[in-house]
Design a protein around this motif. Structure first.
Motif, mmCIF file in Angstrom:
data_model
loop_
_atom_site.group_PDB
_atom_site.id
_atom_site.type_symbol
_atom_site.label_atom_id
_atom_site.label_comp_id
_atom_site.label_asym_id
_atom_site.label_seq_id
_atom_site.Cartn_x
_atom_site.Cartn_y
_atom_site.Cartn_z
ATOM 1 N N HIS A 41 0.851 -1.189 0.000
ATOM 2 C CA HIS A 41 0.000 0.000 0.000
ATOM 3 C C HIS A 41 0.888 1.239 0.000
ATOM 4 C CE1 HIS A 41 -3.133 2.839 1.172
ATOM 5 N NE2 HIS A 41 -4.046 1.882 1.042
ATOM 6 N N ARG A 42 0.514 2.257 -0.762
ATOM 7 C CA ARG A 42 1.295 3.484 -0.854
ATOM 8 C C ARG A 42 1.021 4.463 0.275
ATOM 9 N NH1 ARG A 42 0.619 4.753 -7.368
ATOM 10 N NH2 ARG A 42 1.630 2.831 -8.120
ATOM 11 N N GLY A 43 0.131 4.105 1.169
ATOM 12 C CA GLY A 43 -0.232 5.019 2.247
ATOM 13 C C GLY A 43 -1.394 5.908 1.847
ATOM 14 N N TRP A 44 -1.952 6.590 2.837
ATOM 15 C CA TRP A 44 -3.066 7.488 2.541
ATOM 16 C C TRP A 44 -2.615 8.614 1.616
ATOM 17 C CZ3 TRP A 44 -6.693 4.549 3.702
ATOM 18 C CH2 TRP A 44 -6.879 3.965 4.947
ATOM 19 N N THR A 45 -3.501 9.025 0.745
ATOM 20 C CA THR A 45 -3.232 10.201 -0.078
ATOM 21 C C THR A 45 -3.256 11.438 0.813
ATOM 22 O OG1 THR A 45 -5.568 10.624 -0.544
ATOM 23 C CG2 THR A 45 -4.407 9.083 -2.016
ATOM 24 N N PRO A 46 -2.698 12.560 0.354
ATOM 25 C CA PRO A 46 -2.789 13.791 1.158
ATOM 26 C C PRO A 46 -4.222 14.153 1.518
ATOM 27 C CG PRO A 46 -1.185 14.058 -0.602
ATOM 28 C CD PRO A 46 -1.852 12.732 -0.843
ATOM 29 N N GLU A 47 -5.161 13.920 0.596
ATOM 30 C CA GLU A 47 -6.560 14.232 0.876
ATOM 31 C C GLU A 47 -7.108 13.335 1.994
ATOM 32 O OE1 GLU A 47 -5.388 15.593 -3.046
ATOM 33 O OE2 GLU A 47 -5.279 13.616 -2.098
ATOM 34 N N GLN A 48 -6.774 12.035 1.946
ATOM 35 C CA GLN A 48 -7.242 11.133 2.991
ATOM 36 C C GLN A 48 -6.617 11.467 4.344
ATOM 37 O OE1 GLN A 48 -6.101 7.561 0.838
ATOM 38 N NE2 GLN A 48 -8.249 6.937 0.665
ATOM 39 N N GLN A 49 -5.331 11.787 4.344
ATOM 40 C CA GLN A 49 -4.664 12.142 5.595
ATOM 41 C C GLN A 49 -5.248 13.424 6.179
ATOM 42 O OE1 GLN A 49 -2.234 10.063 7.082
ATOM 43 N NE2 GLN A 49 -2.881 11.389 8.790
ATOM 44 N N ALA A 50 -5.607 14.347 5.308
ATOM 45 C CA ALA A 50 -6.225 15.590 5.776
ATOM 46 C C ALA A 50 -7.574 15.310 6.445
ATOM 47 C CB ALA A 50 -6.398 16.571 4.616
ATOM 48 N N LYS A 51 -8.324 14.349 5.912
ATOM 49 C CA LYS A 51 -9.593 13.971 6.544
ATOM 50 C C LYS A 51 -9.357 13.428 7.946
ATOM 51 C CE LYS A 51 -11.856 12.698 2.178
ATOM 52 N NZ LYS A 51 -12.439 11.568 1.400
ATOM 53 N N ILE A 52 -8.343 12.558 8.077
ATOM 54 C CA ILE A 52 -8.036 11.982 9.380
ATOM 55 C C ILE A 52 -7.625 13.070 10.361
ATOM 56 C CG2 ILE A 52 -6.458 10.437 10.613
ATOM 57 C CD1 ILE A 52 -6.328 8.741 8.027
ATOM 58 N N ASN A 53 -6.696 13.936 9.928
ATOM 59 C CA ASN A 53 -6.209 15.001 10.806
ATOM 60 C C ASN A 53 -7.316 15.965 11.202
ATOM 61 O OD1 ASN A 53 -3.698 13.830 10.451
ATOM 62 N ND2 ASN A 53 -3.011 15.335 8.936
ATOM 63 N N GLY A 54 -8.151 16.314 10.220
ATOM 64 C CA GLY A 54 -9.231 17.250 10.502
ATOM 65 C C GLY A 54 -10.230 16.687 11.492
ATOM 66 N N TYR A 55 -10.566 15.422 11.353
ATOM 67 C CA TYR A 55 -11.529 14.809 12.270
ATOM 68 C C TYR A 55 -10.959 14.744 13.682
ATOM 69 C CZ TYR A 55 -14.609 11.379 14.420
ATOM 70 O OH TYR A 55 -15.475 10.732 15.271
ATOM 71 N N LEU A 56 -9.700 14.325 13.817
ATOM 72 C CA LEU A 56 -9.097 14.212 15.145
ATOM 73 C C LEU A 56 -9.004 15.575 15.823
ATOM 74 C CD1 LEU A 56 -6.243 11.637 14.469
ATOM 75 C CD2 LEU A 56 -8.395 11.245 15.679
ATOM 76 N N SER A 57 -8.749 16.622 15.048
ATOM 77 C CA SER A 57 -8.615 17.958 15.626
ATOM 78 C C SER A 57 -9.945 18.517 16.107
ATOM 79 C CB SER A 57 -8.003 18.916 14.598
ATOM 80 O OG SER A 57 -8.918 19.169 13.539
ATOM 81 N N GLN A 58 -11.054 17.967 15.623
ATOM 82 C CA GLN A 58 -12.370 18.459 16.008
ATOM 83 C C GLN A 58 -12.939 17.750 17.232
ATOM 84 O OE1 GLN A 58 -14.934 18.158 12.588
ATOM 85 N NE2 GLN A 58 -13.443 19.155 11.259
ATOM 86 N N LEU A 59 -12.283 16.676 17.686
ATOM 87 C CA LEU A 59 -12.825 15.919 18.804
ATOM 88 C C LEU A 59 -12.804 16.755 20.080
ATOM 89 C CD1 LEU A 59 -11.182 12.435 18.172
ATOM 90 C CD2 LEU A 59 -13.562 13.077 17.799
ATOM 91 N N ASP A 60 -13.807 16.547 20.893
ATOM 92 C CA ASP A 60 -13.918 17.255 22.168
ATOM 93 C C ASP A 60 -12.749 16.849 23.063
ATOM 94 O OD1 ASP A 60 -16.767 17.937 24.287
ATOM 95 O OD2 ASP A 60 -14.639 18.200 24.704
ATOM 96 N N ILE A 61 -12.064 17.810 23.636
ATOM 97 C CA ILE A 61 -10.914 17.489 24.470
ATOM 98 C C ILE A 61 -11.322 16.768 25.746
ATOM 99 C CG2 ILE A 61 -9.535 19.421 23.603
ATOM 100 C CD1 ILE A 61 -10.250 20.950 26.149
ATOM 101 N N LEU A 62 -12.614 16.808 26.085
ATOM 102 C CA LEU A 62 -13.091 16.087 27.261
ATOM 103 C C LEU A 62 -13.477 14.649 26.951
ATOM 104 C CD1 LEU A 62 -15.316 18.869 28.873
ATOM 105 C CD2 LEU A 62 -12.937 18.271 29.399
ATOM 106 N N ASP A 63 -13.412 14.269 25.678
ATOM 107 C CA ASP A 63 -13.754 12.903 25.283
ATOM 108 C C ASP A 63 -12.711 11.955 25.871
ATOM 109 O OD1 ASP A 63 -14.482 10.553 24.115
ATOM 110 O OD2 ASP A 63 -14.590 11.352 22.068
#
Length: 289
Positions: free
Chosen positions: A161-183
């Protein structure tokens, strides 16, 4: 090769939304596709199933399912029979697509290998992948899920596997950054699988010149993780032994669960392998819809 979107919709929106009320679906789970990054939902799993309600026999696609977030009692396996509340997927024109309501999955029982499983599935085995692709060119509401019998399988290709594309990695990073810090849940980033795999085969259509389709099965990715201590060559050999030599052996009736992409209806991938033992002529199972 980039991990493709399988049962779930792509980020592109359909111009023909559906409407409908909540329905309780009783389903036989047949496919769990490998997890994929999603900008809206984080890590998602697409599930393929067969409705087993009398009068509502059809293929069903459930998306999105946050599989790692499901309660333990709601984590279901392939060939479990479950009920789930869902609504028709608004932004997906494919007729099989439904959006499940979180927390409503209820396990009934597991369907063991053998005649009981075959009675459900054998009536839905189709002979022609070629015809299925043709139908998507002819109509926007053509079937997008099927169970296709293989005439012969010429091989399986396994690549790094070539790894996630930049677009896919951006989705992962964006979702993690939006998580509630109290979660208080541990949220590890979704890792790309080590390998991609694809089958080369011919369907039973006399016109067939061959198909090459990616395998996007959860079990294919899960086995890779269990083989983490092996070299690439050793791990690839183990994957091929399981998914080609064992599942597609000559003593099995092999068919592929296939599904297409929302944005590219002619592009089908394989979500899993249906491979019951080949019955003898004396014990051949009789099935009817």
């Amino acid at each position: 090769m980039t991990q493709l979107s399988f049962w779930g919709p792509d980020d592109q929106r359909s111009p023909a939304p559906k409407v409908g009320k909540v329905a309780t679906l009783r389903l036989l789970i047949t496919v769990k596709a490998a997890p994929n990054p999603s900008a809206r939902h984080g890590e998602t799993v697409c599930v393929g199933a067969l409705s087993v309600d009398p009068g509502r026999r059809s293929w069903i696609r459930l998306y999105p399912i946050h599989f790692r977030d499901l309660d333990d009692d709601n984590k279901f396996r392939k060939y479990d029979i479950v009920t789930v509340d869902a609504v028709p997927a608004v932004h997906d024109r494919r007729p099989e697509s439904w959006q499940p309501i979180v927390g409503t999955v209820r396990f009934e029982h597991h369907l063991n290998p053998g005649p009981a499983r075959r009675r459900y599935l054998d009536p839905y085995v189709e002979e022609s992948m070629c015809r299925l692709i043709e139908r998507t060119r002819e109509a926007s509401d053509a079937p997008s899920i099927a169970l296709i019998r293989t005439h012969d399988i010429s091989g399986m290709t396994i690549n790094r596997h070539r790894g996630w594309t930049p677009e896919q990695q951006a989705k992962i990073n964006g979702y993690l950054s939006q998580l509630d810090i109290l979660d208080d849940h541990h949220r590890a980033p979704l890792q790309a699988p080590r390998f991609t795999g694809s089958y080369r085969y011919r369907c039973a259509d006399p016109r067939c010149r061959g198909h090459r389709q990616s395998l996007l099965d959860w079990e294919f990715v899960a086995l890779q993780r269990r083989l983490g201590s092996l070299t690439d060559t050793e791990a690839a050999n183990q994957l091929r032994a399981k998914f080609l030599d064992q599942l597609c052996s000559a003593d099995r009736d092999v068919a592929f669960y296939v599904g297409n992409q929302a944005a590219r209806p002619q592009a089908f991938s394989i979500g899993g392998v249906y491979a019951p033992p080949r019955p003898t002529s004396r014990h051949r199972l009789r099935v009817s819809r």
